[in-house]
Design a protein around this motif. Structure first.
Motif, PDB file in Angstrom:
ATOM      1  N   SER A 147       0.827  -1.217   0.000  1.00 21.03           N
ATOM      2  CA  SER A 147       0.000   0.000   0.000  1.00 21.03           C
ATOM      3  C   SER A 147       0.851   1.253   0.000  1.00 21.03           C
ATOM      4  O   SER A 147       0.536   2.237  -0.686  1.00 21.03           O
ATOM      5  CB  SER A 147      -0.932  -0.002   1.219  1.00 21.03           C
ATOM      6  N   GLN A 148       1.938   1.227   0.757  1.00 22.86           N
ATOM      7  CA  GLN A 148       2.822   2.390   0.833  1.00 22.86           C
ATOM      8  C   GLN A 148       3.590   2.616  -0.456  1.00 22.86           C
ATOM      9  O   GLN A 148       4.153   3.696  -0.668  1.00 22.86           O
ATOM     10  CB  GLN A 148       3.803   2.211   1.996  1.00 22.86           C
ATOM     11  N   ARG A 149       3.572   1.632  -1.331  1.00 29.11           N
ATOM     12  CA  ARG A 149       4.278   1.734  -2.618  1.00 29.11           C
ATOM     13  C   ARG A 149       3.321   1.818  -3.793  1.00 29.11           C
ATOM     14  O   ARG A 149       3.697   1.544  -4.932  1.00 29.11           O
ATOM     15  CB  ARG A 149       5.252   0.559  -2.760  1.00 29.11           C
ATOM     16  N   GLY A 150       2.094   2.202  -3.515  1.00 29.34           N
ATOM     17  CA  GLY A 150       1.156   2.516  -4.580  1.00 29.34           C
ATOM     18  C   GLY A 150       0.373   1.353  -5.141  1.00 29.34           C
ATOM     19  O   GLY A 150      -0.232   1.480  -6.214  1.00 29.34           O
ATOM     20  N   ILE A 151       0.365   0.216  -4.447  1.00 27.42           N
ATOM     21  CA  ILE A 151      -0.399  -0.936  -4.910  1.00 27.42           C
ATOM     22  C   ILE A 151      -1.566  -1.159  -3.959  1.00 27.42           C
ATOM     23  O   ILE A 151      -1.371  -1.634  -2.832  1.00 27.42           O
ATOM     24  CB  ILE A 151       0.470  -2.202  -5.003  1.00 27.42           C
ATOM     25  N   PRO A 152      -2.791  -0.826  -4.360  1.00 26.78           N
ATOM     26  CA  PRO A 152      -3.946  -1.048  -3.486  1.00 26.78           C
ATOM     27  C   PRO A 152      -4.159  -2.537  -3.244  1.00 26.78           C
ATOM     28  O   PRO A 152      -4.039  -3.357  -4.164  1.00 26.78           O
ATOM     29  CB  PRO A 152      -5.118  -0.444  -4.272  1.00 26.78           C
ATOM     30  N   VAL A 153      -4.501  -2.868  -2.004  1.00 22.47           N
ATOM     31  CA  VAL A 153      -4.659  -4.269  -1.613  1.00 22.47           C
ATOM     32  C   VAL A 153      -6.030  -4.506  -1.004  1.00 22.47           C
ATOM     33  O   VAL A 153      -6.462  -3.787  -0.104  1.00 22.47           O
ATOM     34  CB  VAL A 153      -3.574  -4.692  -0.600  1.00 22.47           C
ATOM     35  N   MET A 154      -6.708  -5.525  -1.508  1.00 23.70           N
ATOM     36  CA  MET A 154      -7.911  -6.054  -0.874  1.00 23.70           C
ATOM     37  C   MET A 154      -7.480  -7.274  -0.069  1.00 23.70           C
ATOM     38  O   MET A 154      -6.808  -8.167  -0.596  1.00 23.70           O
ATOM     39  CB  MET A 154      -8.949  -6.446  -1.929  1.00 23.70           C
ATOM     40  N   ALA A 155      -7.849  -7.298   1.203  1.00 19.35           N
ATOM     41  CA  ALA A 155      -7.490  -8.416   2.065  1.00 19.35           C
ATOM     42  C   ALA A 155      -8.569  -9.487   2.016  1.00 19.35           C
ATOM     43  O   ALA A 155      -9.695  -9.243   1.574  1.00 19.35           O
ATOM     44  CB  ALA A 155      -7.287  -7.931   3.495  1.00 19.35           C
ATOM     45  N   HIS A 156      -8.234 -10.689   2.487  1.00 18.41           N
ATOM     46  CA  HIS A 156      -9.155 -11.835   2.474  1.00 18.41           C
ATOM     47  C   HIS A 156      -8.916 -12.624   3.754  1.00 18.41           C
ATOM     48  O   HIS A 156      -7.832 -13.185   3.949  1.00 18.41           O
ATOM     49  CB  HIS A 156      -8.884 -12.679   1.234  1.00 18.41           C
ATOM     50  N   ILE A 157      -9.950 -12.664   4.611  1.00 14.97           N
ATOM     51  CA  ILE A 157      -9.811 -13.337   5.904  1.00 14.97           C
ATOM     52  C   ILE A 157     -10.953 -14.334   6.101  1.00 14.97           C
ATOM     53  O   ILE A 157     -11.876 -14.416   5.304  1.00 14.97           O
ATOM     54  CB  ILE A 157      -9.795 -12.316   7.065  1.00 14.97           C
ATOM     55  N   GLY A 158     -10.882 -15.072   7.211  1.00 12.31           N
ATOM     56  CA  GLY A 158     -11.886 -16.090   7.493  1.00 12.31           C
ATOM     57  C   GLY A 158     -11.474 -17.398   6.854  1.00 12.31           C
ATOM     58  O   GLY A 158     -10.384 -17.925   7.112  1.00 12.31           O
ATOM     59  N   LEU A 159     -12.346 -17.933   6.014  1.00 14.77           N
ATOM     60  CA  LEU A 159     -12.002 -19.110   5.222  1.00 14.77           C
ATOM     61  C   LEU A 159     -11.114 -18.658   4.077  1.00 14.77           C
ATOM     62  O   LEU A 159     -11.563 -17.948   3.175  1.00 14.77           O
ATOM     63  CB  LEU A 159     -13.266 -19.786   4.707  1.00 14.77           C
ATOM     64  N   THR A 160      -9.873 -19.078   4.108  1.00 12.98           N
ATOM     65  CA  THR A 160      -8.907 -18.688   3.069  1.00 12.98           C
ATOM     66  C   THR A 160      -8.534 -19.942   2.281  1.00 12.98           C
ATOM     67  O   THR A 160      -7.779 -20.792   2.773  1.00 12.98           O
ATOM     68  CB  THR A 160      -7.658 -18.045   3.696  1.00 12.98           C
ATOM     69  N   PRO A 161      -9.068 -20.089   1.057  1.00 14.67           N
ATOM     70  CA  PRO A 161      -8.893 -21.341   0.308  1.00 14.67           C
ATOM     71  C   PRO A 161      -7.446 -21.757   0.068  1.00 14.67           C
ATOM     72  O   PRO A 161      -7.164 -22.952  -0.023  1.00 14.67           O
ATOM     73  CB  PRO A 161      -9.616 -21.044  -1.010  1.00 14.67           C
ATOM     74  N   GLN A 162      -6.540 -20.795  -0.035  1.00 13.95           N
ATOM     75  CA  GLN A 162      -5.145 -21.167  -0.255  1.00 13.95           C
ATOM     76  C   GLN A 162      -4.548 -21.879   0.958  1.00 13.95           C
ATOM     77  O   GLN A 162      -3.534 -22.561   0.839  1.00 13.95           O
ATOM     78  CB  GLN A 162      -4.311 -19.933  -0.609  1.00 13.95           C
ATOM     79  N   ALA A 163      -5.194 -21.712   2.124  1.00 15.31           N
ATOM     80  CA  ALA A 163      -4.722 -22.371   3.349  1.00 15.31           C
ATOM     81  C   ALA A 163      -5.597 -23.553   3.719  1.00 15.31           C
ATOM     82  O   ALA A 163      -5.641 -23.967   4.878  1.00 15.31           O
ATOM     83  CB  ALA A 163      -4.687 -21.361   4.494  1.00 15.31           C
ATOM     84  N   VAL A 164      -6.280 -24.123   2.719  1.00 21.62           N
ATOM     85  CA  VAL A 164      -7.246 -25.188   3.003  1.00 21.62           C
ATOM     86  C   VAL A 164      -6.592 -26.388   3.689  1.00 21.62           C
ATOM     87  O   VAL A 164      -7.205 -27.029   4.558  1.00 21.62           O
ATOM     88  CB  VAL A 164      -7.959 -25.622   1.704  1.00 21.62           C
ATOM     89  N   ASN A 165      -5.345 -26.683   3.361  1.00 23.25           N
ATOM     90  CA  ASN A 165      -4.683 -27.826   3.992  1.00 23.25           C
ATOM     91  C   ASN A 165      -4.419 -27.574   5.470  1.00 23.25           C
ATOM     92  O   ASN A 165      -4.578 -28.473   6.306  1.00 23.25           O
ATOM     93  CB  ASN A 165      -3.373 -28.140   3.268  1.00 23.25           C
ATOM     94  N   ALA A 166      -4.058 -26.342   5.797  1.00 28.07           N
ATOM     95  CA  ALA A 166      -3.826 -25.993   7.201  1.00 28.07           C
ATOM     96  C   ALA A 166      -5.136 -25.886   7.975  1.00 28.07           C
ATOM     97  O   ALA A 166      -5.200 -26.226   9.165  1.00 28.07           O
ATOM     98  CB  ALA A 166      -3.051 -24.680   7.288  1.00 28.07           C
ATOM     99  N   LEU A 167      -6.185 -25.430   7.292  1.00 24.45           N
ATOM    100  CA  LEU A 167      -7.480 -25.260   7.960  1.00 24.45           C
ATOM    101  C   LEU A 167      -8.205 -26.586   8.135  1.00 24.45           C
ATOM    102  O   LEU A 167      -9.124 -26.685   8.959  1.00 24.45           O
ATOM    103  CB  LEU A 167      -8.360 -24.294   7.153  1.00 24.45           C
ATOM    104  N   GLY A 168      -7.847 -27.574   7.321  1.00 23.76           N
ATOM    105  CA  GLY A 168      -8.491 -28.872   7.425  1.00 23.76           C
ATOM    106  C   GLY A 168      -9.792 -28.990   6.667  1.00 23.76           C
ATOM    107  O   GLY A 168     -10.604 -29.873   6.930  1.00 23.76           O
ATOM    108  N   GLY A 169     -10.022 -28.079   5.702  1.00 22.73           N
ATOM    109  CA  GLY A 169     -11.246 -28.165   4.906  1.00 22.73           C
ATOM    110  C   GLY A 169     -11.869 -26.808   4.688  1.00 22.73           C
ATOM    111  O   GLY A 169     -11.309 -25.767   5.051  1.00 22.73           O
ATOM    112  N   TYR A 170     -13.073 -26.834   4.096  1.00 25.32           N
ATOM    113  CA  TYR A 170     -13.753 -25.602   3.703  1.00 25.32           C
ATOM    114  C   TYR A 170     -14.913 -25.236   4.633  1.00 25.32           C
ATOM    115  O   TYR A 170     -15.802 -24.490   4.241  1.00 25.32           O
ATOM    116  CB  TYR A 170     -14.289 -25.748   2.273  1.00 25.32           C
ATOM    117  N   GLY A 171     -14.903 -25.739   5.854  1.00 24.95           N
ATOM    118  CA  GLY A 171     -15.992 -25.445   6.784  1.00 24.95           C
ATOM    119  C   GLY A 171     -16.010 -23.994   7.231  1.00 24.95           C
ATOM    120  O   GLY A 171     -15.028 -23.247   7.088  1.00 24.95           O
ATOM    121  N   ALA A 172     -17.155 -23.576   7.782  1.00 28.82           N
ATOM    122  CA  ALA A 172     -17.306 -22.204   8.280  1.00 28.82           C
ATOM    123  C   ALA A 172     -16.315 -21.934   9.400  1.00 28.82           C
ATOM    124  O   ALA A 172     -15.960 -22.816  10.188  1.00 28.82           O
ATOM    125  CB  ALA A 172     -18.737 -21.984   8.766  1.00 28.82           C
ATOM    126  N   ARG A 173     -15.882 -20.684   9.462  1.00 27.98           N
ATOM    127  CA  ARG A 173     -14.884 -20.295  10.458  1.00 27.98           C
ATOM    128  C   ARG A 173     -15.516 -19.400  11.527  1.00 27.98           C
ATOM    129  O   ARG A 173     -16.508 -18.719  11.283  1.00 27.98           O
ATOM    130  CB  ARG A 173     -13.721 -19.533   9.802  1.00 27.98           C
TER     131      ARG A 173
END
Length: 286
Positions: A147-173
């Protein structure tokens, strides 16, 4: 106001004319906090972008294209090359919406500097307005760095599909107290780091409401709550292109059935030689 289309006589395909509207901006999206809900859908191709753009505020080139377009079992196989190619196509097909492109797994986690190299490539090759990355507190320094270098960022929290292996699945968080508190902390951290908006995916509704009330940037829900500042869905899900409909999706059409019926009719007419007719063939000039 909606995008206008003309017919390209050389290809007989609809091509957009860049006249009727001014594209929304990242600050305009951020300013929608607590106002009219933001409309966001995924798009991966020029034609889908053309159709969705007049009705949306944000078009997300999601790494869900790995499953929707390429048939991968998850988003983890998606590459930066794929995201850049599809992102550029969506930018070309739109004139109104803010285009946000997912940063794929492995393209930003190593360090803020690594993330900047990937994000700057996405921005320069596609012409998109922003990138999206998954993760809460751990990713806050990276969000701030970009952000400080001019690239706007949208964040993504809660169920994060890229971390599905660590989360143990796609269930509600957020069902346990510890997870609830962690997701609240994640929302605060990414907002304080400069995220212009947050996607809250698969979190229980009371938690989604708390996050929306807690942070100053818009919270866009998916499987969350109607009280969020906006909603996002995979376009192919809400259009009914797949047999399986996730719990959090409302099907607004049954496009799979329409396509199947049309192709069935086409196949029948080809086999019976009813197609093509003289209307679809070229005859010698007299």
């Amino acid at each position: 106001m909606s995008t206008t289309f003309t017919i390209d006589t050389s290809t007989s395909r609809a091509t957009p004319v860049a006249a009727p509207m001014k594209r929304l901006t990242v600050p305009a999206i951020r300013d929608r906090k607590g106002k009219e809900p933001l409309v966001m859908l995924t798009a991966y191709t020029v034609r889908m972008a053309q159709l969705l753009d007049p009705h949306c505020d944000i078009l997300l080139v999601g790494d869900s294209l790995g499953q929707v377009i390429y048939g991968f079992p998850s988003t983890l196989q998606v590459t930066l090359d794929m995201m850049c190619a599809h992102g550029a196509a969506v930018v070309r097909g739109s004139y109104h919406s803010v285009v946000v492109i997912d940063m794929p797994f492995g393209s930003y986690e190593a360090s803020p500097e690594h993330a900047f190299v990937s994000a700057s490539r996405i921005m320069s090759e596609t012409g998109a307005a922003a990138v999206k990355l998954e993760g809460g507190q751990a990713m806050a320094p990276t969000i701030a760095f970009l952000s400080q270098r001019g690239i706007p960022v949208m964040a993504h929290i809660g169920l994060t599909p890229q971390a599905v292996n660590a989360l143990g699945g796609y269930g509600a968080r957020g069902r346990t107290n510890a997870e609830h508190d962690q997701i609240i902390a994640d929302a605060r951290a990414v907002a304080d780091a400069g995220a212009f908006a947050i996607v809250a995916e698969g979190v229980i509704e009371p938690l989604a409401k708390s996050i929306t009330a807690e942070v100053s940037c818009p919270v866009i829900g998916i499987g969350a709550s109607a009280d969020c500042d906006g909603q996002v869905l995979v376009a192919e899900d809400m259009l009914g292109l797949f047999e399986r409909t996730p719990r959090f999706v409302k099907r607004y059409g049954d496009m799979a059935a329409h396509i199947s019926a049309a192709v069935e009719t086409y196949a029948s007419e080809v086999r019976s030689r009813a197609f093509p007719t003289p209307d679809q063939t070229y005859q010698p000039k007299k």
